[in-house]
Design a protein around this motif. Structure first.
Motif, PDB file in Angstrom:
ATOM      1  N   LEU A   1      -5.685-103.720  32.053  1.00  0.00           N
ATOM      2  CA  LEU A   1      -6.399-102.867  31.096  1.00  0.00           C
ATOM      3  C   LEU A   1      -5.970-103.184  29.662  1.00  0.00           C
ATOM      4  O   LEU A   1      -6.810-103.207  28.755  1.00  0.00           O
ATOM      5  CB  LEU A   1      -6.140-101.397  31.427  1.00  0.00           C
ATOM      6  CG  LEU A   1      -7.193-100.383  31.030  1.00  0.00           C
ATOM      7  CD1 LEU A   1      -8.603-100.814  31.371  1.00  0.00           C
ATOM      8  CD2 LEU A   1      -6.882 -99.038  31.653  1.00  0.00           C
ATOM      9  N   ALA A   2      -4.692-103.460  29.458  1.00  0.00           N
ATOM     10  CA  ALA A   2      -4.210-103.816  28.118  1.00  0.00           C
ATOM     11  C   ALA A   2      -4.892-105.089  27.622  1.00  0.00           C
ATOM     12  O   ALA A   2      -5.234-105.182  26.436  1.00  0.00           O
ATOM     13  CB  ALA A   2      -2.695-103.987  28.129  1.00  0.00           C
ATOM     14  N   ALA A   3      -5.123-106.042  28.497  1.00  0.00           N
ATOM     15  CA  ALA A   3      -5.805-107.283  28.104  1.00  0.00           C
ATOM     16  C   ALA A   3      -7.241-106.995  27.688  1.00  0.00           C
ATOM     17  O   ALA A   3      -7.727-107.526  26.680  1.00  0.00           O
ATOM     18  CB  ALA A   3      -5.761-108.297  29.240  1.00  0.00           C
ATOM     19  N   LYS A   4      -7.929-106.139  28.442  1.00  0.00           N
ATOM     20  CA  LYS A   4      -9.308-105.769  28.087  1.00  0.00           C
ATOM     21  C   LYS A   4      -9.328-105.011  26.761  1.00  0.00           C
ATOM     22  O   LYS A   4     -10.162-105.268  25.899  1.00  0.00           O
ATOM     23  CB  LYS A   4      -9.952-104.928  29.194  1.00  0.00           C
ATOM     24  CG  LYS A   4     -10.194-105.686  30.487  1.00  0.00           C
ATOM     25  CD  LYS A   4     -10.970-104.876  31.485  1.00  0.00           C
ATOM     26  CE  LYS A   4     -12.431-104.842  31.192  1.00  0.00           C
ATOM     27  NZ  LYS A   4     -13.116-106.099  31.003  1.00  0.00           N
ATOM     28  N   ALA A   5      -8.402-104.077  26.600  1.00  0.00           N
ATOM     29  CA  ALA A   5      -8.339-103.290  25.368  1.00  0.00           C
ATOM     30  C   ALA A   5      -7.992-104.191  24.176  1.00  0.00           C
ATOM     31  O   ALA A   5      -8.559-104.023  23.097  1.00  0.00           O
ATOM     32  CB  ALA A   5      -7.322-102.165  25.510  1.00  0.00           C
ATOM     33  N   SER A   6      -7.094-105.125  24.362  1.00  0.00           N
ATOM     34  CA  SER A   6      -6.723-106.057  23.277  1.00  0.00           C
ATOM     35  C   SER A   6      -7.943-106.798  22.764  1.00  0.00           C
ATOM     36  O   SER A   6      -8.152-106.915  21.546  1.00  0.00           O
ATOM     37  CB  SER A   6      -5.692-107.073  23.770  1.00  0.00           C
ATOM     38  OG  SER A   6      -4.462-106.465  24.058  1.00  0.00           O
ATOM     39  N   LYS A   7      -8.740-107.273  23.681  1.00  0.00           N
ATOM     40  CA  LYS A   7      -9.961-107.994  23.305  1.00  0.00           C
ATOM     41  C   LYS A   7     -10.922-107.054  22.571  1.00  0.00           C
ATOM     42  O   LYS A   7     -11.525-107.425  21.559  1.00  0.00           O
ATOM     43  CB  LYS A   7     -10.624-108.583  24.548  1.00  0.00           C
ATOM     44  CG  LYS A   7     -11.804-109.452  24.260  1.00  0.00           C
ATOM     45  CD  LYS A   7     -12.340-110.105  25.532  1.00  0.00           C
ATOM     46  CE  LYS A   7     -13.522-110.978  25.196  1.00  0.00           C
ATOM     47  NZ  LYS A   7     -14.088-111.627  26.375  1.00  0.00           N
ATOM     48  N   TYR A   8     -11.052-105.839  23.054  1.00  0.00           N
ATOM     49  CA  TYR A   8     -11.985-104.873  22.479  1.00  0.00           C
ATOM     50  C   TYR A   8     -11.576-104.446  21.066  1.00  0.00           C
ATOM     51  O   TYR A   8     -12.420-104.328  20.180  1.00  0.00           O
ATOM     52  CB  TYR A   8     -12.089-103.650  23.402  1.00  0.00           C
ATOM     53  CG  TYR A   8     -13.036-102.596  22.919  1.00  0.00           C
ATOM     54  CD1 TYR A   8     -14.406-102.831  22.845  1.00  0.00           C
ATOM     55  CD2 TYR A   8     -12.568-101.342  22.536  1.00  0.00           C
ATOM     56  CE1 TYR A   8     -15.286-101.856  22.390  1.00  0.00           C
ATOM     57  CE2 TYR A   8     -13.434-100.357  22.089  1.00  0.00           C
ATOM     58  CZ  TYR A   8     -14.793-100.624  22.014  1.00  0.00           C
ATOM     59  OH  TYR A   8     -15.656 -99.655  21.564  1.00  0.00           O
ATOM     60  N   ILE A   9     -10.277-104.217  20.850  1.00  0.00           N
ATOM     61  CA  ILE A   9      -9.839-103.705  19.550  1.00  0.00           C
ATOM     62  C   ILE A   9      -9.467-104.820  18.570  1.00  0.00           C
ATOM     63  O   ILE A   9      -9.243-104.558  17.395  1.00  0.00           O
ATOM     64  CB  ILE A   9      -8.685-102.693  19.674  1.00  0.00           C
ATOM     65  CG1 ILE A   9      -7.379-103.341  20.132  1.00  0.00           C
ATOM     66  CG2 ILE A   9      -9.087-101.538  20.576  1.00  0.00           C
ATOM     67  CD1 ILE A   9      -6.175-102.403  20.118  1.00  0.00           C
ATOM     68  N   GLY A  10      -9.384-106.044  19.071  1.00  0.00           N
ATOM     69  CA  GLY A  10      -9.095-107.172  18.187  1.00  0.00           C
ATOM     70  C   GLY A  10      -7.646-107.294  17.772  1.00  0.00           C
ATOM     71  O   GLY A  10      -7.332-107.905  16.758  1.00  0.00           O
ATOM     72  N   GLN A  11      -6.765-106.706  18.553  1.00  0.00           N
ATOM     73  CA  GLN A  11      -5.328-106.859  18.303  1.00  0.00           C
ATOM     74  C   GLN A  11      -4.593-106.658  19.624  1.00  0.00           C
ATOM     75  O   GLN A  11      -5.143-106.102  20.574  1.00  0.00           O
ATOM     76  CB  GLN A  11      -4.822-105.885  17.245  1.00  0.00           C
ATOM     77  CG  GLN A  11      -4.769-104.445  17.685  1.00  0.00           C
ATOM     78  CD  GLN A  11      -4.232-103.504  16.615  1.00  0.00           C
ATOM     79  OE1 GLN A  11      -4.626-103.600  15.457  1.00  0.00           O
ATOM     80  NE2 GLN A  11      -3.341-102.608  16.993  1.00  0.00           N
ATOM     81  N   GLN A  12      -3.372-107.125  19.652  1.00  0.00           N
ATOM     82  CA  GLN A  12      -2.572-107.058  20.878  1.00  0.00           C
ATOM     83  C   GLN A  12      -2.231-105.622  21.242  1.00  0.00           C
ATOM     84  O   GLN A  12      -1.804-104.842  20.378  1.00  0.00           O
ATOM     85  CB  GLN A  12      -1.286-107.866  20.697  1.00  0.00           C
ATOM     86  CG  GLN A  12      -0.475-108.033  21.955  1.00  0.00           C
ATOM     87  CD  GLN A  12      -1.186-108.862  23.009  1.00  0.00           C
ATOM     88  OE1 GLN A  12      -1.895-109.806  22.685  1.00  0.00           O
ATOM     89  NE2 GLN A  12      -1.039-108.514  24.250  1.00  0.00           N
TER      90      GLN A  12
ATOM     91  N   ILE B   1      -8.603 -97.680  14.139  1.00  0.00           N
ATOM     92  CA  ILE B   1      -8.604 -98.947  13.390  1.00  0.00           C
ATOM     93  C   ILE B   1      -9.822 -99.006  12.485  1.00  0.00           C
ATOM     94  O   ILE B   1      -9.717 -99.357  11.304  1.00  0.00           O
ATOM     95  CB  ILE B   1      -8.564-100.151  14.360  1.00  0.00           C
ATOM     96  CG1 ILE B   1      -7.197-100.231  15.052  1.00  0.00           C
ATOM     97  CG2 ILE B   1      -8.883-101.454  13.625  1.00  0.00           C
ATOM     98  CD1 ILE B   1      -7.156-101.163  16.252  1.00  0.00           C
ATOM     99  N   ASP B   2     -10.984 -98.658  13.032  1.00  0.00           N
ATOM    100  CA  ASP B   2     -12.220 -98.675  12.240  1.00  0.00           C
ATOM    101  C   ASP B   2     -12.167 -97.682  11.076  1.00  0.00           C
ATOM    102  O   ASP B   2     -12.848 -97.876  10.067  1.00  0.00           O
ATOM    103  CB  ASP B   2     -13.437 -98.375  13.120  1.00  0.00           C
ATOM    104  CG  ASP B   2     -13.770 -99.510  14.083  1.00  0.00           C
ATOM    105  OD1 ASP B   2     -13.203-100.625  13.936  1.00  0.00           O
ATOM    106  OD2 ASP B   2     -14.590 -99.284  14.996  1.00  0.00           O
ATOM    107  N   LYS B   3     -11.365 -96.629  11.197  1.00  0.00           N
ATOM    108  CA  LYS B   3     -11.199 -95.651  10.117  1.00  0.00           C
ATOM    109  C   LYS B   3     -10.161 -96.111   9.089  1.00  0.00           C
ATOM    110  O   LYS B   3      -9.932 -95.433   8.103  1.00  0.00           O
ATOM    111  CB  LYS B   3     -10.767 -94.297  10.691  1.00  0.00           C
ATOM    112  CG  LYS B   3     -11.817 -93.618  11.550  1.00  0.00           C
ATOM    113  CD  LYS B   3     -12.857 -92.908  10.745  1.00  0.00           C
ATOM    114  CE  LYS B   3     -12.279 -91.679  10.140  1.00  0.00           C
ATOM    115  NZ  LYS B   3     -13.159 -90.595   9.855  1.00  0.00           N
ATOM    116  N   GLY B   4      -9.534 -97.252   9.334  1.00  0.00           N
ATOM    117  CA  GLY B   4      -8.592 -97.814   8.376  1.00  0.00           C
ATOM    118  C   GLY B   4      -7.129 -97.574   8.673  1.00  0.00           C
ATOM    119  O   GLY B   4      -6.268 -97.974   7.887  1.00  0.00           O
ATOM    120  N   TYR B   5      -6.826 -96.927   9.777  1.00  0.00           N
ATOM    121  CA  TYR B   5      -5.431 -96.706  10.138  1.00  0.00           C
ATOM    122  C   TYR B   5      -4.832 -97.967  10.760  1.00  0.00           C
ATOM    123  O   TYR B   5      -5.525 -98.721  11.444  1.00  0.00           O
ATOM    124  CB  TYR B   5      -5.306 -95.566  11.163  1.00  0.00           C
ATOM    125  CG  TYR B   5      -5.680 -94.221  10.617  1.00  0.00           C
ATOM    126  CD1 TYR B   5      -4.781 -93.501   9.829  1.00  0.00           C
ATOM    127  CD2 TYR B   5      -6.924 -93.665  10.879  1.00  0.00           C
ATOM    128  CE1 TYR B   5      -5.125 -92.253   9.322  1.00  0.00           C
ATOM    129  CE2 TYR B   5      -7.267 -92.421  10.378  1.00  0.00           C
ATOM    130  CZ  TYR B   5      -6.368 -91.728   9.606  1.00  0.00           C
ATOM    131  OH  TYR B   5      -6.712 -90.495   9.099  1.00  0.00           O
TER     132      TYR B   5
END
Length: 130
Positions: A70-81, A55-59
């Motif tokens: 884990l999906a909930a934690k990752a969602s928060k970390y990456i800023g998307q569901q 995501i940070d690379k623009g993809y």
């Protein structure tokens, strides 16, 4: 390891994996992508570390994980569901320029891996990378 393991150990798993240096592996994957504007599937995204990199690379990234905790934690970390789902049920057609499956396919039996790889192949665009 089972989904229960990841649900019960999500905090520790997140903390132990989120900062791992994957730069060499990212480079190898990215240099083989056929298009810089396409979408990547992070299959079994865990902490979201790799999805965040892409995501940070623009993809554009679709992230999937079987563990709802884990999906909930990752969602928060990456800023998307993050999609909570089983990679064995993958059902996309000609969508992704790349499928990133870092330490996720190892959770499957041999027969499940073969079927999942077939589903991944169907989900990839022409010249896509797995």
């Amino acid at each position: 390891m089972s989904v229960e393991f990841y649900n019960n150990n999500a905090e520790e798993f997140f903390n132990n994996t989120v900062n791992a240096d994957m730069s060499a592996t990212y480079s190898l994957f990215e240099e083989n992508l056929c298009d810089i504007d396409g979408e990547i599937l992070d299959l079994g995204c865990g902490s979201g570390r790799d999805a965040k990199h892409f995501i940070d690379k623009g993809y554009k990234v679709t992230a999937l994980d079987l563990s709802p905790v884990l999906a909930a934690k990752a969602s928060k970390y990456i800023g998307q569901q993050v999609i909570v789902g089983d990679m064995k049920d993958l059902d996309y057609n000609d969508k992704f320029i790349g499928i990133w499956a870092c330490a996720s396919l190892l959770h499957l039996t041999e027969d499940e891996v073969l079927e999942t790889i077939k589903r991944c192949h169907k989900a990839l665009k022409k010249d896509g990378v797995l």
